[in-house]
Design a protein around this motif. Structure first.
Motif, PDB file in Angstrom:
ATOM      1  N   THR A   1      16.016  23.556  14.095  1.00 48.19           N
ATOM      2  CA  THR A   1      14.874  23.698  13.196  1.00 48.19           C
ATOM      3  C   THR A   1      14.468  22.324  12.741  1.00 48.19           C
ATOM      4  OG1 THR A   1      16.332  24.006  11.322  1.00 48.19           O
ATOM      5  CG2 THR A   1      15.531  26.003  12.428  1.00 48.19           C
ATOM      6  N   ASN A   2      13.202  22.106  12.622  1.00 45.96           N
ATOM      7  CA  ASN A   2      12.730  20.758  12.342  1.00 45.96           C
ATOM      8  C   ASN A   2      11.908  20.630  11.072  1.00 45.96           C
ATOM      9  OD1 ASN A   2      10.416  21.985  13.095  1.00 45.96           O
ATOM     10  ND2 ASN A   2      10.225  20.965  15.059  1.00 45.96           N
ATOM     11  N   GLY A   3      11.829  21.652  10.268  1.00 49.90           N
ATOM     12  CA  GLY A   3      11.118  21.542   9.010  1.00 49.90           C
ATOM     13  C   GLY A   3       9.620  21.391   9.149  1.00 49.90           C
ATOM     14  N   LEU A   4       9.068  21.715  10.313  1.00 50.63           N
ATOM     15  CA  LEU A   4       7.642  21.523  10.494  1.00 50.63           C
ATOM     16  C   LEU A   4       6.807  22.546   9.750  1.00 50.63           C
ATOM     17  CD1 LEU A   4       7.304  20.512  14.220  1.00 50.63           C
ATOM     18  CD2 LEU A   4       7.024  19.105  12.210  1.00 50.63           C
ATOM     19  N   ASN A   5       7.342  23.715   9.503  1.00 50.13           N
ATOM     20  CA  ASN A   5       6.564  24.697   8.770  1.00 50.13           C
ATOM     21  C   ASN A   5       7.481  25.663   8.048  1.00 50.13           C
ATOM     22  OD1 ASN A   5       7.242  26.959  10.432  1.00 50.13           O
ATOM     23  ND2 ASN A   5       5.768  26.278  11.945  1.00 50.13           N
ATOM     24  N   PRO A   6       6.941  26.394   7.107  1.00 49.66           N
ATOM     25  CA  PRO A   6       7.777  27.280   6.297  1.00 49.66           C
ATOM     26  C   PRO A   6       8.479  28.371   7.096  1.00 49.66           C
ATOM     27  CG  PRO A   6       5.620  26.970   5.278  1.00 49.66           C
ATOM     28  CD  PRO A   6       5.570  26.347   6.623  1.00 49.66           C
ATOM     29  N   THR A   7       7.968  28.736   8.264  1.00 52.60           N
ATOM     30  CA  THR A   7       8.604  29.796   9.030  1.00 52.60           C
ATOM     31  C   THR A   7       9.763  29.277   9.875  1.00 52.60           C
ATOM     32  OG1 THR A   7       7.128  29.499  10.925  1.00 52.60           O
ATOM     33  CG2 THR A   7       6.423  31.055   9.216  1.00 52.60           C
ATOM     34  N   GLY A   8       9.921  27.957   9.959  1.00 48.83           N
ATOM     35  CA  GLY A   8      11.021  27.391  10.727  1.00 48.83           C
ATOM     36  C   GLY A   8      10.772  27.392  12.224  1.00 48.83           C
TER      37      GLY A   8
ATOM     38  N   ARG B   1      12.385  14.007  15.593  1.00 47.24           N
ATOM     39  CA  ARG B   1      13.516  14.635  16.282  1.00 47.24           C
ATOM     40  C   ARG B   1      14.396  15.324  15.254  1.00 47.24           C
ATOM     41  NH1 ARG B   1      16.086  10.857  20.811  1.00 47.24           N
ATOM     42  NH2 ARG B   1      17.827  12.096  20.049  1.00 47.24           N
ATOM     43  N   SER B   2      14.888  16.496  15.602  1.00 42.04           N
ATOM     44  CA  SER B   2      15.710  17.274  14.678  1.00 42.04           C
ATOM     45  C   SER B   2      17.055  16.628  14.414  1.00 42.04           C
ATOM     46  CB  SER B   2      15.894  18.694  15.209  1.00 42.04           C
ATOM     47  OG  SER B   2      16.545  18.656  16.464  1.00 42.04           O
ATOM     48  N   ASP B   3      17.508  15.746  15.298  1.00 43.23           N
ATOM     49  CA  ASP B   3      18.814  15.118  15.115  1.00 43.23           C
ATOM     50  C   ASP B   3      18.734  13.745  14.443  1.00 43.23           C
ATOM     51  OD1 ASP B   3      17.617  13.839  17.271  1.00 43.23           O
ATOM     52  OD2 ASP B   3      19.439  13.763  18.478  1.00 43.23           O
ATOM     53  N   ALA B   4      17.556  13.334  13.996  1.00 45.30           N
ATOM     54  CA  ALA B   4      17.398  12.031  13.339  1.00 45.30           C
ATOM     55  C   ALA B   4      17.857  12.132  11.885  1.00 45.30           C
ATOM     56  CB  ALA B   4      15.944  11.582  13.402  1.00 45.30           C
ATOM     57  N   SER B   5      18.495  11.086  11.402  1.00 47.34           N
ATOM     58  CA  SER B   5      18.962  11.074  10.011  1.00 47.34           C
ATOM     59  C   SER B   5      17.767  10.902   9.068  1.00 47.34           C
ATOM     60  CB  SER B   5      19.962   9.944   9.785  1.00 47.34           C
ATOM     61  OG  SER B   5      19.286   8.683   9.796  1.00 47.34           O
ATOM     62  N   ASN B   6      17.924  11.366   7.835  1.00 47.22           N
ATOM     63  CA  ASN B   6      16.856  11.223   6.847  1.00 47.22           C
ATOM     64  C   ASN B   6      16.542   9.756   6.586  1.00 47.22           C
ATOM     65  OD1 ASN B   6      16.445  13.940   6.590  1.00 47.22           O
ATOM     66  ND2 ASN B   6      17.601  14.159   4.694  1.00 47.22           N
TER      67      ASN B   6
END
Length: 191
Positions: free
Chosen positions: A149-156, A36-41
């Motif tokens: 944005t979820n960091g799944l790929n370089p294109t965002g 999830r994009s809102d989850a903390s690191n």
């Protein structure tokens, strides 16, 4: 009226077939489990550790793996979560990871990093092992509260997220409804 009552068993069979087809369409629909994009690191790291210790194939996110880049906790967690989810045959609750994961209907694969879409492409199902991190994996799906944005790929590229696995393609459903209506009309009113 007598003609209609004679045809009602056929209508019942037709409805059963339609619902069977709808169920089949839903079952073959692919889903992936992503962070999830809102989850903390910190929460993602704990859940990532759990997934890797509990049967996910995490070799592709190691430094020499095909899915190491982008080197973000979001991307690595997404890959591990999906591997675990697919190896558990998409069992209910296997994509939660303490509310840090959600179901995506769009393939998050990119470049040479391919996210498995079934237990057969994920290396089969696994039996869980006891995690070394003490992380827990509740058995409920939690929908995302925001999409970013979820960091799944370089294109965002952000895949659309959904927890409703019953959404088959609208074209298929429309076609099935039209066929059903046509068949019902023929069965009930044609002479």
């Amino acid at each position: 009226m007598e003609t209609i009552s004679k045809r009602l068993p056929f209508v019942s069979v037709l409805l059963s077939i339609l619902f069977s087809i709808r169920t089949w369409v839903v079952v073959v629909e692919a889903n992936w489990c992503v962070a999830r994009s809102d989850a903390s690191n910190q929460a993602l790291q704990t859940s990532l550790d759990y997934a890797c210790a509990s049967g996910a194939d995490c070799t592709p996110i190691e430094s020499n793996g095909l899915c190491f880049l982008p080197n973000t906790i979001q991307a690595h967690a997404s890959y591990a979560f999906n591997s675990y989810f697919q190896r558990k045959a998409m069992a209910p609750g296997s994509c939660d990871f303490s509310h840090t994961a959600t179901i995506a209907a769009t393939d998050p694969s990119y470049g040479s990093c391919v996210y498995p879409s079934s237990s057969s492409t994920a290396g089969g199902t696994t039996t869980g092992t006891t995690p070394t991190t003490g992380a827990t994996n509740p058995t409920t799906l939690t929908p995302p509260t925001s999409v970013g944005t979820n960091g799944l790929n370089p294109t965002g590229r952000t895949p659309p997220l959904t927890t409703d696995n019953s959404k088959a393609s609208s074209g298929s459903m429309t076609m099935m409804i039209l066929v059903l209506i046509s068949c019902l009309y023929v069965l009930l009113f044609a002479h």
